[in-house]
Scaffold this motif. Structure first.
Motif, short mmCIF file in Angstrom:
data_model
loop_
_atom_site.label_atom_id
_atom_site.label_comp_id
_atom_site.label_asym_id
_atom_site.label_seq_id
_atom_site.Cartn_x
_atom_site.Cartn_y
_atom_site.Cartn_z
N PRO A 112 -1.87 26.32 68.40
CA PRO A 112 -2.82 26.92 67.44
C PRO A 112 -2.39 26.74 65.99
O PRO A 112 -3.24 26.62 65.10
CB PRO A 112 -2.83 28.40 67.84
CG PRO A 112 -2.43 28.42 69.27
CD PRO A 112 -1.44 27.31 69.40
N ILE A 113 -1.08 26.74 65.73
CA ILE A 113 -0.61 26.53 64.36
C ILE A 113 -0.96 25.12 63.89
O ILE A 113 -1.41 24.92 62.76
CB ILE A 113 0.92 26.77 64.28
CG1 ILE A 113 1.21 28.26 64.44
CG2 ILE A 113 1.48 26.26 62.96
CD1 ILE A 113 2.67 28.62 64.36
N ILE A 114 -0.80 24.14 64.78
CA ILE A 114 -1.17 22.76 64.44
C ILE A 114 -2.66 22.68 64.13
O ILE A 114 -3.08 22.10 63.12
CB ILE A 114 -0.81 21.81 65.59
CG1 ILE A 114 0.70 21.81 65.84
CG2 ILE A 114 -1.29 20.39 65.28
CD1 ILE A 114 1.11 21.05 67.09
N VAL A 115 -3.47 23.28 64.99
CA VAL A 115 -4.93 23.26 64.80
C VAL A 115 -5.31 23.95 63.50
O VAL A 115 -6.13 23.45 62.72
CB VAL A 115 -5.63 23.92 66.00
CG1 VAL A 115 -7.13 24.03 65.74
CG2 VAL A 115 -5.37 23.13 67.28
N ALA A 116 -4.71 25.12 63.25
CA ALA A 116 -5.04 25.88 62.04
C ALA A 116 -4.73 25.08 60.78
O ALA A 116 -5.52 25.06 59.83
CB ALA A 116 -4.25 27.19 62.03
N ILE A 117 -3.59 24.40 60.76
CA ILE A 117 -3.20 23.64 59.58
C ILE A 117 -4.07 22.40 59.40
O ILE A 117 -4.40 22.01 58.28
CB ILE A 117 -1.71 23.27 59.67
CG1 ILE A 117 -0.85 24.53 59.56
CG2 ILE A 117 -1.32 22.25 58.60
CD1 ILE A 117 0.62 24.32 59.82
N VAL A 118 -4.50 21.80 60.52
CA VAL A 118 -5.32 20.59 60.44
C VAL A 118 -6.73 20.90 59.95
O VAL A 118 -7.27 20.17 59.10
CB VAL A 118 -5.37 19.89 61.81
CG1 VAL A 118 -6.43 18.78 61.82
CG2 VAL A 118 -4.01 19.29 62.16
N ILE A 119 -7.34 21.97 60.44
CA ILE A 119 -8.76 22.22 60.14
C ILE A 119 -8.98 23.22 59.00
O ILE A 119 -10.13 23.42 58.58
CB ILE A 119 -9.51 22.72 61.40
CG1 ILE A 119 -9.07 24.13 61.79
CG2 ILE A 119 -9.32 21.76 62.56
CD1 ILE A 119 -9.87 24.72 62.93
N PRO A 163 2.06 20.24 51.31
CA PRO A 163 3.28 19.69 51.93
C PRO A 163 3.99 20.67 52.85
O PRO A 163 4.42 20.30 53.95
CB PRO A 163 4.14 19.33 50.72
CG PRO A 163 3.17 19.03 49.64
CD PRO A 163 2.04 19.99 49.86
N MET A 164 4.13 21.94 52.43
CA MET A 164 4.87 22.90 53.24
C MET A 164 4.24 23.06 54.62
O MET A 164 4.93 23.04 55.65
CB MET A 164 4.92 24.26 52.54
CG MET A 164 5.70 25.31 53.34
SD MET A 164 5.80 26.90 52.53
CE MET A 164 4.11 27.49 52.67
N TYR A 165 2.92 23.20 54.67
CA TYR A 165 2.25 23.40 55.95
C TYR A 165 2.17 22.11 56.76
O TYR A 165 2.13 22.14 57.99
CB TYR A 165 0.86 23.99 55.72
CG TYR A 165 0.92 25.39 55.15
CD1 TYR A 165 1.42 26.44 55.92
CD2 TYR A 165 0.54 25.65 53.84
CE1 TYR A 165 1.52 27.72 55.39
CE2 TYR A 165 0.62 26.93 53.31
CZ TYR A 165 1.11 27.95 54.09
OH TYR A 165 1.22 29.21 53.57
N LEU A 166 2.16 20.97 56.07
CA LEU A 166 2.25 19.69 56.78
C LEU A 166 3.56 19.61 57.55
O LEU A 166 3.59 19.20 58.72
CB LEU A 166 2.15 18.54 55.77
CG LEU A 166 2.43 17.13 56.32
CD1 LEU A 166 1.34 16.72 57.31
CD2 LEU A 166 2.52 16.11 55.19
N PHE A 167 4.64 20.05 56.92
CA PHE A 167 5.95 20.05 57.58
C PHE A 167 5.98 21.06 58.73
O PHE A 167 6.56 20.79 59.79
CB PHE A 167 7.06 20.36 56.57
CG PHE A 167 7.14 19.39 55.44
CD1 PHE A 167 6.98 18.02 55.66
CD2 PHE A 167 7.38 19.82 54.14
CE1 PHE A 167 7.05 17.11 54.62
CE2 PHE A 167 7.47 18.92 53.09
CZ PHE A 167 7.29 17.57 53.33
N ILE A 168 5.34 22.22 58.55
CA ILE A 168 5.30 23.22 59.61
C ILE A 168 4.53 22.69 60.81
O ILE A 168 4.94 22.89 61.97
CB ILE A 168 4.66 24.53 59.10
CG1 ILE A 168 5.58 25.22 58.10
CG2 ILE A 168 4.35 25.48 60.26
CD1 ILE A 168 5.00 26.47 57.46
N ALA A 169 3.42 21.98 60.57
CA ALA A 169 2.65 21.40 61.67
C ALA A 169 3.47 20.36 62.43
O ALA A 169 3.44 20.32 63.67
CB ALA A 169 1.37 20.75 61.12
N ASN A 170 4.22 19.54 61.70
CA ASN A 170 5.06 18.55 62.36
C ASN A 170 6.19 19.21 63.15
O ASN A 170 6.56 18.74 64.22
CB ASN A 170 5.64 17.58 61.33
CG ASN A 170 4.66 16.49 60.94
OD1 ASN A 170 4.47 15.53 61.68
ND2 ASN A 170 4.01 16.64 59.81
#
Length: 312
Positions: free
Chosen positions: A44-51, A58-65
């Protein structure tokens, strides 16, 4: 010539996670729940950051990765472990073992590098906020991503190729519940000197190098926070990096024990397996909890996703 007198190993037998055969079903249910928590916590964190557009930074891009790496890391170990819990003979093919080694090594190094890059991101955001857009623009983020993947790929392929050149003639019992380099090298009937040297070099440059870079980043961050006059300002600034600092502490404390302090005697195998279980399942399960519960933007994005899914 001497190796022709031996039968080449094509599969390994794993000692397993616990030496309690009557409780295998209980352990299967427990670790299935933990693995489900890892996937359902990180996905869900990946989905939340993508959409969610406000999280396209950048910070949330790193969190998603980081969340992707956590899922990949656990998925390389836990499904096979669950399969073996249901079987009397716990085996893994040589090819499967090498693939597991490759994925594990890639995931570990990727997480290591991501945490270092995230430390740099927090350093720029706190110590040079007016220049954040300049120092963390799209081009620089792409370069960081490419450099990270290049280091991960080169390191993993070097270790993989070195393992492929080893001979395994027996015994084939891995004293662990998954394939890891020390356990595999101990079973080789050929010289592992080069493998051990490369592992030592990787520990020095990757583990210690990234650890020192992280320490330097947080040293400057702490100095900057201490210069802030108001206690409210200090608390607000520290809150922007507290989640990452907690994840870094969990990661390096575990890696440090595994790399430098883990007991090697056979009587301490239960301790080894418990620590390995911690960083393959428990830490990936805690990471999304830390980032979601301590981050207002992520919580808000998750609420919107859950709200839209209920209304649809």
């Amino acid at each position: 010539m001497e190796h022709s007198n031996h039968t080449r190993v094509t599969e390994f037998i794993m000692q397993g996670l616990f030496d309690h055969p009557h409780h295998q079903g209980l352990f299967f249910g427990l670790f299935l729940c933990l693995y489900t928590a890892v996937v359902m916590g990180n996905f869900p964190i990946i989905v939340a950051i993508v959409i969610h557009p406000p999280l396209h930074t950048p910070m949330y891009l790193f969190i998603a990765n980081l969340a992707r790496v956590d899922i990949l890391f656990s998925s390389s170990v836990v499904p096979k472990m669950l399969e073996n819990l249901l079987q009397e003979k716990k085996t893994i093919s040589l090819a499967g073992c090498i693939m597991q080694l490759f994925v594990l090594t890639s995931s570990l190094v990727m997480e290591l590098l991501l945490l270092t890059v995230m430390s740099y991101d927090r350093y720029v955001a706190i110590c040079h906020p007016l220049h954040y857009v300049k120092f963390m623009n799209k081009e620089i983020c792409i370069r960081l991503a490419v450099s990270t993947w290049a280091v991960v790929t080169i390191n993993s392929f070097v270790h993989l190729l070195l393992v492929l050149h080893l001979d395994f003639c027996g015994p084939n019992l891995i004293q662990h519940f998954f394939c890891e380099f020390p356990a595999i090298l101990a079973l080789s009937c050929s010289s592992t000197y080069i493998n051990e040297i490369m592992m030592f070099v990787a520990d020095i440059f990757l583990v210690m190098g990234n650890f020192l870079l992280t320490i330097v980043s947080y040293s400057f961050i702490i100095i900057t926070i201490l210069k802030i006059q108001s206690s409210k300002g200090k608390q607000k600034t520290f809150s922007t990096c507290s989640s990452h600092l907690l994840v870094v502490t969990l990661y390096y404390s575990t890696i440090g024990f595994i790399t430098y302090m883990r007991p090697s005697s056979s009587g301490c195998m239960d301790t080894n397996r418990a620590i390995s279980l911690f960083y393959t399942v428990i830490t990936p399960m805690f990471n999304p909890i830390i980032y979601s519960l301590r981050n207002k933007e992520v919580k808000e994005a998750l609420r919107k996703i859950l709200g839209s899914s209920r209304t649809s």
